[in-house]
Design a protein around this motif. Structure first.
Motif, PDB file in Angstrom:
ATOM      1  N   VAL A  90      98.505  68.543 -29.747  1.00  0.00           N
ATOM      2  CA  VAL A  90      98.944  67.141 -29.737  1.00  0.00           C
ATOM      3  C   VAL A  90      97.941  66.268 -30.479  1.00  0.00           C
ATOM      4  CG1 VAL A  90      99.479  65.143 -28.312  1.00  0.00           C
ATOM      5  CG2 VAL A  90     100.089  67.434 -27.516  1.00  0.00           C
ATOM      6  N   ALA A  91      96.669  66.490 -30.202  1.00  0.00           N
ATOM      7  CA  ALA A  91      95.635  65.669 -30.833  1.00  0.00           C
ATOM      8  C   ALA A  91      95.695  65.849 -32.342  1.00  0.00           C
ATOM      9  CB  ALA A  91      94.264  66.050 -30.293  1.00  0.00           C
ATOM     10  N   ALA A  92      95.802  67.116 -32.780  1.00  0.00           N
ATOM     11  CA  ALA A  92      95.794  67.379 -34.221  1.00  0.00           C
ATOM     12  C   ALA A  92      97.009  66.755 -34.899  1.00  0.00           C
ATOM     13  CB  ALA A  92      95.757  68.884 -34.480  1.00  0.00           C
ATOM     14  N   SER A  93      98.163  66.761 -34.224  1.00  0.00           N
ATOM     15  CA  SER A  93      99.367  66.289 -34.898  1.00  0.00           C
ATOM     16  C   SER A  93      99.587  64.785 -34.737  1.00  0.00           C
ATOM     17  CB  SER A  93     100.591  67.051 -34.388  1.00  0.00           C
ATOM     18  OG  SER A  93     100.834  66.713 -33.042  1.00  0.00           O
ATOM     19  N   ARG A  94      99.159  64.218 -33.626  1.00  0.00           N
ATOM     20  CA  ARG A  94      99.533  62.833 -33.357  1.00  0.00           C
ATOM     21  C   ARG A  94      98.370  61.876 -33.106  1.00  0.00           C
ATOM     22  NH1 ARG A  94     104.592  62.522 -31.006  1.00  0.00           N
ATOM     23  NH2 ARG A  94     104.306  60.274 -31.124  1.00  0.00           N
ATOM     24  N   LEU A  95      97.499  62.269 -32.191  1.00  0.00           N
ATOM     25  CA  LEU A  95      96.600  61.261 -31.637  1.00  0.00           C
ATOM     26  C   LEU A  95      95.261  61.092 -32.351  1.00  0.00           C
ATOM     27  CD1 LEU A  95      97.248  62.040 -27.878  1.00  0.00           C
ATOM     28  CD2 LEU A  95      98.076  60.087 -29.184  1.00  0.00           C
ATOM     29  N   TYR A  96      94.775  62.216 -32.899  1.00  0.00           N
ATOM     30  CA  TYR A  96      93.440  62.165 -33.484  1.00  0.00           C
ATOM     31  C   TYR A  96      93.565  61.700 -34.923  1.00  0.00           C
ATOM     32  CZ  TYR A  96      88.773  63.689 -34.836  1.00  0.00           C
ATOM     33  OH  TYR A  96      87.490  63.728 -35.309  1.00  0.00           O
ATOM     34  N   GLU A  97      93.567  60.387 -35.131  1.00  0.00           N
ATOM     35  CA  GLU A  97      93.937  59.871 -36.435  1.00  0.00           C
ATOM     36  C   GLU A  97      92.774  59.378 -37.278  1.00  0.00           C
ATOM     37  OE1 GLU A  97      96.924  57.233 -35.121  1.00  0.00           O
ATOM     38  OE2 GLU A  97      98.552  58.587 -35.670  1.00  0.00           O
ATOM     39  N   ASP A  98      91.967  58.504 -36.705  1.00  0.00           N
ATOM     40  CA  ASP A  98      90.930  57.911 -37.541  1.00  0.00           C
ATOM     41  C   ASP A  98      89.601  58.650 -37.458  1.00  0.00           C
ATOM     42  OD1 ASP A  98      90.318  57.292 -34.990  1.00  0.00           O
ATOM     43  OD2 ASP A  98      90.329  55.115 -35.228  1.00  0.00           O
ATOM     44  N   GLY A  99      89.589  59.797 -36.785  1.00  0.00           N
ATOM     45  CA  GLY A  99      88.355  60.574 -36.706  1.00  0.00           C
ATOM     46  C   GLY A  99      87.382  60.063 -35.666  1.00  0.00           C
ATOM     47  N   ASN A 100      87.806  59.063 -34.910  1.00  0.00           N
ATOM     48  CA  ASN A 100      86.955  58.571 -33.827  1.00  0.00           C
ATOM     49  C   ASN A 100      87.204  59.360 -32.543  1.00  0.00           C
ATOM     50  OD1 ASN A 100      85.364  56.505 -34.929  1.00  0.00           O
ATOM     51  ND2 ASN A 100      87.150  55.146 -34.972  1.00  0.00           N
ATOM     52  N   PRO A 101      86.226  59.380 -31.649  1.00  0.00           N
ATOM     53  CA  PRO A 101      86.371  60.160 -30.415  1.00  0.00           C
ATOM     54  C   PRO A 101      87.616  59.780 -29.616  1.00  0.00           C
ATOM     55  CG  PRO A 101      84.111  59.453 -30.674  1.00  0.00           C
ATOM     56  CD  PRO A 101      84.894  58.773 -31.754  1.00  0.00           C
ATOM     57  N   LEU A 102      88.213  60.806 -29.028  1.00  0.00           N
ATOM     58  CA  LEU A 102      89.455  60.652 -28.284  1.00  0.00           C
ATOM     59  C   LEU A 102      89.232  61.261 -26.905  1.00  0.00           C
ATOM     60  CD1 LEU A 102      92.485  59.932 -28.740  1.00  0.00           C
ATOM     61  CD2 LEU A 102      92.793  62.286 -29.531  1.00  0.00           C
ATOM     62  N   ARG A 103      89.541  60.504 -25.853  1.00  0.00           N
ATOM     63  CA  ARG A 103      89.300  61.019 -24.498  1.00  0.00           C
ATOM     64  C   ARG A 103      90.626  61.219 -23.783  1.00  0.00           C
ATOM     65  NH1 ARG A 103      84.724  58.452 -25.820  1.00  0.00           N
ATOM     66  NH2 ARG A 103      82.756  59.181 -24.912  1.00  0.00           N
ATOM     67  N   LEU A 104      90.971  62.485 -23.574  1.00  0.00           N
ATOM     68  CA  LEU A 104      92.245  62.803 -22.941  1.00  0.00           C
ATOM     69  C   LEU A 104      92.020  63.599 -21.658  1.00  0.00           C
ATOM     70  CD1 LEU A 104      94.239  63.850 -26.133  1.00  0.00           C
ATOM     71  CD2 LEU A 104      94.382  61.673 -24.894  1.00  0.00           C
ATOM     72  N   ALA A 105      92.959  63.453 -20.727  1.00  0.00           N
ATOM     73  CA  ALA A 105      92.854  64.174 -19.461  1.00  0.00           C
ATOM     74  C   ALA A 105      94.205  64.787 -19.129  1.00  0.00           C
ATOM     75  CB  ALA A 105      92.422  63.219 -18.345  1.00  0.00           C
ATOM     76  N   TYR A 106      94.179  65.782 -18.242  1.00  0.00           N
ATOM     77  CA  TYR A 106      95.437  66.427 -17.855  1.00  0.00           C
ATOM     78  C   TYR A 106      95.353  66.877 -16.406  1.00  0.00           C
ATOM     79  CZ  TYR A 106      92.653  70.614 -18.530  1.00  0.00           C
ATOM     80  OH  TYR A 106      91.659  71.550 -18.448  1.00  0.00           O
ATOM     81  N   ASN A 107      96.533  67.077 -15.836  1.00  0.00           N
ATOM     82  CA  ASN A 107      96.649  67.608 -14.489  1.00  0.00           C
ATOM     83  C   ASN A 107      97.964  68.369 -14.520  1.00  0.00           C
ATOM     84  OD1 ASN A 107      97.528  66.136 -11.318  1.00  0.00           O
ATOM     85  ND2 ASN A 107      96.665  68.125 -11.744  1.00  0.00           N
ATOM     86  N   ALA A 108      97.873  69.699 -14.600  1.00  0.00           N
ATOM     87  CA  ALA A 108      99.093  70.461 -14.842  1.00  0.00           C
ATOM     88  C   ALA A 108      98.960  71.876 -14.302  1.00  0.00           C
ATOM     89  CB  ALA A 108      99.376  70.520 -16.337  1.00  0.00           C
ATOM     90  N   ASN A 109     100.108  72.500 -14.116  1.00  0.00           N
ATOM     91  CA  ASN A 109     100.096  73.905 -13.726  1.00  0.00           C
ATOM     92  C   ASN A 109     100.004  74.777 -14.968  1.00  0.00           C
ATOM     93  OD1 ASN A 109     100.450  72.969 -11.193  1.00  0.00           O
ATOM     94  ND2 ASN A 109     102.266  74.182 -10.743  1.00  0.00           N
ATOM     95  N   VAL A 110      99.179  75.815 -14.885  1.00  0.00           N
ATOM     96  CA  VAL A 110      99.090  76.767 -15.984  1.00  0.00           C
ATOM     97  C   VAL A 110      99.422  78.159 -15.445  1.00  0.00           C
ATOM     98  CG1 VAL A 110      97.419  75.386 -17.239  1.00  0.00           C
ATOM     99  CG2 VAL A 110      96.611  77.157 -15.677  1.00  0.00           C
TER     100      VAL A 110
END
Lengths: 391, 207
Positions: A90-110
């Protein structure tokens, strides 16, 4: 008989979460999610199914542990075995755009298939963060500090974070052994925690006694900040020294964050054969034999999605955390109103008033109850509204 | 308090001997006939007596902090535990054996063993396709009565093989008992475990 064979069975490693455990997990989850948000991380969700060839292949989980299935076009899919690879996608395709740090979190079943005995769920809940696009040691320090903060928030007091640096191990091996092939033999012994095999192999190779000693000394480099000075004396290469310096900077930052007490360095820590690229860590808690979480720097992953970027993060296992915290009585604080037909209106009014106060209220018609004694045991308190309004 | 899982029998006796030499004050006589759990309060130790194959399971799940297990069991079970010390006790080896001169069945060569993982890995590495038949004991019987062409088993003196008219054909690996540690205990109980490891390391018979 045969027809009923699987009636109550679940596939190997699959579990139900009954109300008691659900409450406990909910509490642990919400306390942690709140803390993660306070640190400015943003939660995201990704699909349960991903393509085997992309997310499946990029994941840190071994191929034989993936649940695979086919979609209608015949593509191989996987039930996500971890959240790091989907978030990288997701980060590579959508969110990580300007090369600045991105802070993401998750809570999911794996999902991770397993063939062995019980006691190991094949589906479990993870909560964690990914800090993408920041290659500084400060980023490593932040994720470790956040992880420790979460463990403290949920009331865990006896736990230990083992921190190592794969760059240090690789540099040491390469400068002594000269080639990657031998280095990977030794790295596998460390990964498998087989120190006996490691020592035997080191002794069986034609190395100078000094080099043998350097390799053997690696196993005992465990402890606090003082270990880093010893570690520096074992390496001569630029890479090795830089890795040691990074650990020193990390420890200094962890002291500043006030979490260094919970951290022990282990220079021989290798928690994956190839996934991590720098500082890495495992976390263990009293009462649980397995790691409750782990993490580290994975600077090569985003490149697999054509968007090279440094990244670090951690994942904690909610099931094992709950086990580590131990049983506390978190039975749902539910009140019950038992009513008879004549007093329905009164009962509804009372229930609505209580619910408006934020209380959890069950409304139950007396005729629906079979055994009033057993039923009343379930609730913290019971109000009876029975007969013609005679109270 | 350290909980140590050990197999009953010879390994237990030899391991106790080692611990005594490492200055652990253990009672001279253990009543190991019935009891499955033996406490030694003076040394803050508890021993769990288990089947050899189960020791690694107890340690991996963390109900025992440490264990003593043969390398054969560790190879077979591939559990996530630290293997910290070779105790150099209970020495034997894993071998392929069979009737002298007997050829492997060309169509479906069969191998009987208590160690299906070790056997299948070994033959795969040799580039041989074999069918593994799992047995729980008296493996020597299999070639005698035509169940299998070969067996994979541990050999210590070779007497059992000889008495049954079998010969050792290939050696797979050397086996001694190892000190294993649960990863969480290793992190949380590090001091106690390290002391035990150091004291044992000092008295291990060097071969």
């Amino acid at each position: 008989m045969a027809k009923k064979l699987f009636m109550f069975e679940k596939p190997l490693g699959m579990r139900d979460t009954l109300p008691f455990l659900y409450e406990l997990k909910k509490q642990v989850r919400s306390v942690m999610a709140e803390e993660i948000e306070r640190w400015g991380y943003e939660f995201i969700e990704t699909p349960t199914l991903e393509y085997y060839e992309t997310v499946g292949a990029a994941s840190a989980i071994a191929d034989h542990r993936l649940f695979k299935l086919l979609d209608q076009q015949g593509h191989t899919l996987v039930l996500r075995p971890d959240m790091t690879a989907p978030i990288a996608r997701v980060a590579a395709s959508r969110l990580y755009e300007d090369g600045n740090p991105l802070r993401l979190a998750y809570n999911a079943n794996v999902f991770r298939a397993q063939q062995r005995e019980g006691g190991r769920p094949a589906e479990f809940e993870q909560i964690g963060v990914e800090l993408i696009g920041d290659g500084t040691v400060a980023a490593d320090a932040e994720v470790i500090s956040l992880m420790v903060a979460l463990l403290k928030r949920v009331g865990l007091d006896r736990f230990s974070v083992a921190v190592g640096h794969i760059g240090y191990v690789n540099a040491l091996f390469l400068e002594i052994l000269g080639n990657e092939e031998r280095a990977s033999v030794l790295r596998r012994f460390l990964y498998e925690k087989n120190y006996v095999g490691y020592r035997e192999h080191v002794k069986s190779w034609p190395l100078s006694s000094i080099d043998q000693k350097r390799l053997l000394d690696l196993l005992s480099l465990r402890g606090g900040t003082d270990v880093i000075e010893q570690a520096k004396t074992l390496v001569t290469s630029e890479e090795g020294r830089r890795a040691a310096d990074e650990l020193a900077a990390l420890m200094a930052a962890l002291w500043t964050y006030g979490v260094a007490e919970a951290v022990k360095l282990d220079m021989a820590l290798v928690s994956h054969m190839s996934y991590y690229t720098g500082i890495l860590f495992d976390v263990y808690a009293e009462q649980v034999g397995f790691p409750i979480g782990n993490g580290g720097r994975y600077d090569d992953l985003l490149a697999k999605f054509s968007r090279p970027a440094p990244a670090t993060g951690f994942g904690l296992r909610v099931d094992r955390l709950v086990e580590a915290i131990g049983e506390t009585d978190v039975r749902g604080d539910i009140e019950c109103i038992v009513f008879s037909q004549e007093r329905l209106a009164e009962a509804v009014e009372l229930a609505e008033a209580k619910r408006a106060e934020g209380k959890r209220v069950v409304l139950q018609h007396i005729a629906g109850i079979r055994d009033i004694d057993a039923y009343s045991q379930r609730y913290r308190s019971i109000v009876y509204l029975l007969g013609r309004g005679g109270q | 308090m350290l909980t140590i899982a050990m197999p009953k029998g010879r390994i237990f006796d030899e391991a106790l001997e080692l611990l005594r030499r490492a200055d652990y004050a253990l009672p001279p006589e253990f009543d190991e006939s019935r009891k499955l759990v033996i406490d030694v309060p003076e040394e803050q130790m508890r021993f769990i007596l288990a089947k050899p194959m189960d020791v690694v399971t107890y340690v991996e799940h963390g109900v025992a902090d440490l264990g003593i297990a043969g390398k054969d069991v560790l190879m077979e079970e591939e559990r996530d535990v630290y293997e910290l010390l070779d105790l150099h006790i209970s020495r034997c080896h894993l071998a392929v054996a069979g009737l002298p001169g007997a050829k492997m069945n060309e169509i479906a060569p069969r191998v009987a063993t208590k160690y299906p993982n070790i056997a299948s890995t070994y033959f795969r590495e040799q580039g041989e396709q074999v069918e593994i038949i799992r047995l729980n004991g008296s493996i020597e019987l299999a070639p005698l009565i035509g169940l299998a062409d070969r067996i994979v088993d541990i050999v210590s003196t070779g007497r059992t093989l000889k008495e049954n008219g079998l010969v050792e054909l290939e050696r797979i690996a050397e086996v001694t008992s190892r000190l294993i540690v649960n990863p969480a205990s290793y992190r949380l109980n590090g001091g106690n475990i390290e002391r035990l490891v150091d004291r044992l390391a000092a008295v291990i018979p060097q071969s």
